[in-house]
Design a protein around this motif. Structure first.
Motif, short mmCIF file in Angstrom:
data_model
loop_
_atom_site.label_atom_id
_atom_site.label_comp_id
_atom_site.label_asym_id
_atom_site.label_seq_id
_atom_site.Cartn_x
_atom_site.Cartn_y
_atom_site.Cartn_z
N GLY A 131 2.86 2.60 -3.90
CA GLY A 131 3.07 2.90 -2.49
C GLY A 131 3.68 4.27 -2.24
N LEU A 132 4.56 4.67 -3.10
CA LEU A 132 5.30 5.92 -2.89
C LEU A 132 4.35 7.10 -2.70
N LYS A 133 3.39 7.22 -3.58
CA LYS A 133 2.48 8.37 -3.50
C LYS A 133 1.26 8.06 -2.64
N TYR A 134 0.76 6.84 -2.76
CA TYR A 134 -0.55 6.55 -2.16
C TYR A 134 -0.49 5.73 -0.88
N GLY A 135 0.70 5.29 -0.49
CA GLY A 135 0.79 4.51 0.73
C GLY A 135 0.42 3.06 0.51
N ILE A 136 0.33 2.32 1.61
CA ILE A 136 0.14 0.88 1.54
C ILE A 136 -1.22 0.49 2.11
N THR A 137 -1.46 -0.82 2.20
CA THR A 137 -2.80 -1.29 2.60
C THR A 137 -3.29 -0.63 3.88
N ARG A 138 -2.40 -0.53 4.87
CA ARG A 138 -2.78 0.08 6.16
C ARG A 138 -3.50 1.41 6.00
#
Lengths: 484, 460
Positions: free
Chosen positions: B155-162
């Motif tokens: 999540g930190l680098k690539y973000g989350i599902t949204r």
């Protein structure tokens, strides 16, 4: 000119506004109001009853509460650079202009975020962060004038969308005054962590074109400025080959910071105007800009050159200095200005298609050009599939005017058919209302209307925009000849 | 009141008799999800196959005012897919087809029942990358990930599902089927209603198709593990890495209890004599990766790391990453009930929060293992307990209350990635305030006037 349902405003209410925001922050009187009769979409014009230039969220809330009591339309406005008439006061009303709330309030480099007032100009954010090596990524072409609040309302893009995303990807949260005057913070708070429980009301408000309330303060993400750039110019025999190059670069796992294409007609006009040394017989030129860590950028550039060559690029130039890089970008950014050499008037569109459909939409534009006997040069964000065809015409010839409008409509309808959209970055506003029913099913439109009523049950906030059946400013259709 | 014969008959007609479960034995596995100590018996379980069936079921549910709870694999950790008593459980696991992988536009169109790992694997096969990787990705469904807006290790680098949802087909509570979004990287026509459904925890509609964004696969990756004998040193290392303008794709943290449980379970050779362990991973261009990895190692050592171990190859890297992924399962082996919670604080408050959890565990005489996504400030304090021991469960709840209050006090939230569901329902109004709660209620009521979809979840 004035449509039915024109708002009237009693002097008593104007006095009440003056008491809240101060006399010097109220614009009243027909002559002074002229500045606010339209935005950068000039085909439809109408005066608001009054323009207020508040200095604080609290003032806005008080003003909005009065508007709620008196059932007055509210029209939020930033710098008025919108290209779709989204800040037009269709039936008059109270225009609340954020241009005097324009401060950068706080920059938190540790957590990479900046808190700004909604009237803060887009470019000022990056200016405030750049000495520490950060920037605010969304960079619409109007960034030296447009405001962050306006960007939130329109979910603005820019040339770097491909790699970095649009406004919604860079706005963490904001303070908003709802149409009943209540002040609420949506999304990440200035001192809070990024994750927020519950429905994503932040996401729903971004791109609502000012219809859900007035955004007053915005918490934006800052990103690390790229360490290095490498800018290439590929010269191609045809638009098809340049388009294929765009697809191949992406397929090779390279995501450039920007990929911009100009076709032959634009290239010739740009060359005639600015003398960058573009070959006049090239079918298309493609600007590819790589950015990121210096390590590895050369190798990526080599790979891009290889892909260009594979697609029969006649020549690939690499900017050798920052000056050369700036020159290349100047050629792209001034392209619209060069159109004046080609034609007295032009109409530009803002359609978008899935990237893979670029060659198809370019072919369709050529056919449309033949069909209506109008020249249509193209300069566009190729990496995003966001096209900006420039339909050239002469307003002195009524048939050409009609044809230009018809050609624009044909192109946008084809974009929708190809799985795209009638607007990639300019918004619906009043300009593209007619496309909503073409692009969305009745169910989707109903869901959107339902959402609007949740935020604004009386549909008083920026009314008569976006939805089919909205009021228009008189008989505007016949005046479409005034070029955008 | 159990479901009436009439309703059951009608449901069997819609989805086919073979896709309906009604016997008590069959229903028991669907009476709970991944959340501890919550069990409620549904009236029936349906396996739906397409949006039309979903639409017919929702129309029937509206006519008969029957509650419907959508369910994927049931791995949720906040009770989001816990059935209401005698409700219809609408299970999407048989809608498990990958409909299209579009390499030119970097998208994948899938049905909601596709397993997250399958999506990641299919993307790799096409030379592409689907980054969101929730801990349960081997079994969780994409529909569930979208409904919960799941995070993950990257999540930190690539973000989350949204950040990877480009489009959705959704059946609204009244049975209308709508499509929102497309394959374009930008589109500003109309409101962004897609954003409302992502993270709506099954309360606003039933997701029947998901158009996902894929990205090019990073060319290189480097994975390493650093161990520390004081928690603060690990937290400081995280801060220093971020301050050095490095965004690793993974920055995961395990505390001593979790390390021991994981090693006991997975036997990956984790050092057992440390207080905290950081799993760090950087990916991207090979040259950039080498640079960043060296810098991260240096920062860990500067902060007094006991050991920094760099994975020699892909196999070892996978082993280390799966050690972290197995943290929850490993802790779950130790006691009959594990209550894993989810609190996020600003990165700068991480060390303070971890210490606070330890103090609270001592105060209430509980065993706790804490792990989480350090780079995001997202922590998972996990209490090892036994739900049959009512008195101990009471202490667990008291402890959580204090932990959440502290998280909010530090500027954090009550849920990083597991959603509100039932478990965090009481905390939502505290966090959002009355005005936002009103918008939430009105929005839900506008879409679902009869309150049939996932009733009682998120908020009343």
């Amino acid at each position: 000119m004035h449509p039915e349902g024109k708002t009237s405003l009693s002097p008593r209410i104007v006095d009440a506004f003056m008491a809240i925001v101060g006399k010097e922050n109220v614009v009243y009187g027909e002559q002074e109001l002229l500045v606010y009769e339209c935005d950068a979409y000039t085909l439809e014009k109408n005066l608001p009853n009054v323009v207020l230039l508040p200095r604080s969220t609290d003032q806005i809330s008080q003003v909005v509460k009065i508007c709620a009591q008196e059932k007055l339309p509210i029209i939020p406005r930033g710098a008025g650079t919108s290209l779709s008439g989204s800040v037009l006061a269709v039936t008059g009303g109270v225009m609340i202009c954020l241009s005097r709330m324009n401060r950068v309030l706080d920059i938190d480099f540790r957590n990479r975020r900046a808190l700004v007032e909604a009237g803060c100009v887009n470019a000022w954010v990056t200016n405030a962060a750049k000495q520490k090596g950060f920037l605010y990524a969304p960079d619409p072409s109007s960034q030296s004038a447009c405001t962050i609040g306006g960007n939130v309302a329109m979910n603005s893009g820019g040339p770097h969308t491909l790699k970095r995303g649009v406004t919604t990807n860079h706005v963490l949260g904001f303070e908003i005054v709802f149409p009943d005057g209540e002040i609420v913070w949506l999304g990440t708070r200035p001192d809070g962590s990024e994750d927020v429980p519950g429905y994503d009301l932040r996401g729903a408000v971004i791109g609502c074109e000012g219809m859900f309330g007035i955004v007053t303060r915005v918490l934006v993400k800052l990103i690390k400025a790229p360490q290095a750039y490498k800018t290439l110019l590929g010269i191609f025999e045809s638009v098809d080959e340049a388009s294929q190059t765009v697809s191949d670069i992406i397929a090779a796992g390279i995501v450039p910071g920007a990929m911009e294409m100009m076709d032959q007609m634009i290239t010739q006009a740009v060359e005639a105007a600015y003398h960058f040394g573009f070959p006049l017989d090239a079918g298309a030129v493609l600007i590819v800009e790589l950015d990121g860590l210096a390590a590895g950028l050369d190798k990526q550039a080599d790979r891009v050159v290889e892909i260009c060559k594979k697609n029969k690029a006649r020549e690939v130039r690499i900017a050798k200095s920052e000056q050369e890089r700036m020159d290349l970008w100047k050629s792209r950014k001034r392209a619209f200005g060069a159109i004046g050499r080609l034609s007295p008037n032009f109409l530009t569109q803002d359609g978008v298609v899935p990237r893979s459909q670029l060659p198809e939409i370019m072919r369709f534009i050529r056919q449309t050009s033949d069909k209506y006997g109008l020249r249509i040069p193209n300069v566009f964000h190729a990496g995003d599939g966001n096209i900006h065809p420039l339909i050239l015409y002469d307003e002195r010839d009524p048939q050409q005017v009609k044809n230009a409008v018809a050609a624009g409509n044909d192109i946008l309808e084809r974009c929708i058919e190809l799985g795209g959209s009638a607007t990639g970055e300019h918004g619906i506003g009043v300009e593209k209302i007619d496309f909503m029913a073409k692009q969305f099913s009745k169910e989707t439109l109903d869901a959107m209307k339902m959402l609007r009523r949740v935020f604004d049950p009386e549909t008083r906030c920026n009314p008569h925009k976006m939805f089919p059946g909205s009021k228009r400013c008189g008989d505007f259709a016949g005046k479409k000849q005034i070029s955008a | 009141m159990a479901l009436s014969e009439n309703i059951l008959c009608e449901l069997q007609r819609i989805v086919g008799r073979e896709n309906v479960l009604t016997s008590k034995e069959d229903l028991i596995p669907y009476s709970f999800d991944g959340t501890a100590a919550m069990i409620q018996m549904p009236g029936c379980v349906l396996f739906v196959k397409n949006a039309q069936e979903v639409s017919s079921i929702l129309k029937l549910a509206n006519q008969t005012k029957t509650a419907v709870v959508t369910r994927g694999s049931g791995t949720g950790l906040s009770g989001g897919s816990l059935p209401s008593v005698d409700c219809i459980v609408m299970c999407t696991v048989r809608m498990d087809k990958i409909l299209e992988v579009d390499r030119a536009n970097l998208t994948m169109l899938v049905e909601p029942g596709v397993i997250t790992l399958t999506i990641a694997d299919e993307a790799i096969k096409a030379g592409l990358f689907y980054p969101p990787d929730p801990g349960s990705m081997k079994i969780s469904t994409i529909g569930g990930n979208v409904a919960e807006n799941s995070g993950g290790l990257r999540g930190l680098k690539y973000g989350i599902t949204r950040n990877y949802v480009m489009g959705l087909e959704v059946v609204l509570p009244d049975g209308e089927i709508l499509w929102t979004g497309n394959k374009c990287v930008k589109d500003v026509a109309g409101y962004s209603i897609k954003d409302l459904f992502v993270g709506s925890e099954g309360t606003l509609g039933v997701i029947t198709k998901v158009l996902l964004k894929l990205i090019p696969k990073p060319a290189a990756k480097k994975t390493m593990v650093a161990t520390f004998n004081v928690m603060d040193a690990a937290a400081q290392t995280v801060s220093d890495i971020i301050a050095a303008q490095i965004i690793p794709c993974t920055l995961e943290f395990l505390d001593r209890t979790t390390i021991h449980c994981v090693e006991d379970f997975a036997k990956v050779g984790l050092p057992l004599d440390c207080e905290a362990l950081l799993l760090m991973e950087t990916d991207g261009h090979p040259a950039a990766v080498a640079d960043e990895a060296a810098k991260m190692e240096e920062l860990a050592r500067k902060n007094g790391a006991m050991e920094v171990r760099v994975a020699k190859d892909e196999a070892e890297a996978n082993k280390l990453a799966s050690a972290r992924r197995s943290a929850f399962s490993a802790l779950a082996r130790v006691s009959p009930t594990t209550i894993l919670e989810d609190a996020t604080v600003p990165r700068s408050e991480l060390a303070r929060m971890v210490r606070f959890v330890e103090v609270i565990a001592k105060k209430y005489k509980l065993r706790v293992g804490t792990f989480g996504h350090m780079g995001d400030g997202n922590l998972h304090p996990t209490f090892l307990t036994d739900e049959r021991n009512k008195e101990e469960m009471h202490r667990v709840h008291e402890a959580f209350k204090e932990i959440f209050d502290e998280a909010i006090r530090l500027g954090g939230t009550i849920t990083g990635e597991h959603g509100v569901g039932l478990a965090k329902k009481d905390f939502l109004p505290k966090f959002l305030g009355e005005a936002q709660m009103r918008v939430h209620r009105e929005l839900r009521k506008a879409l679902d006037p009869n309150g049939i979809l996932n009733p009682g979840k998120m908020f009343e």
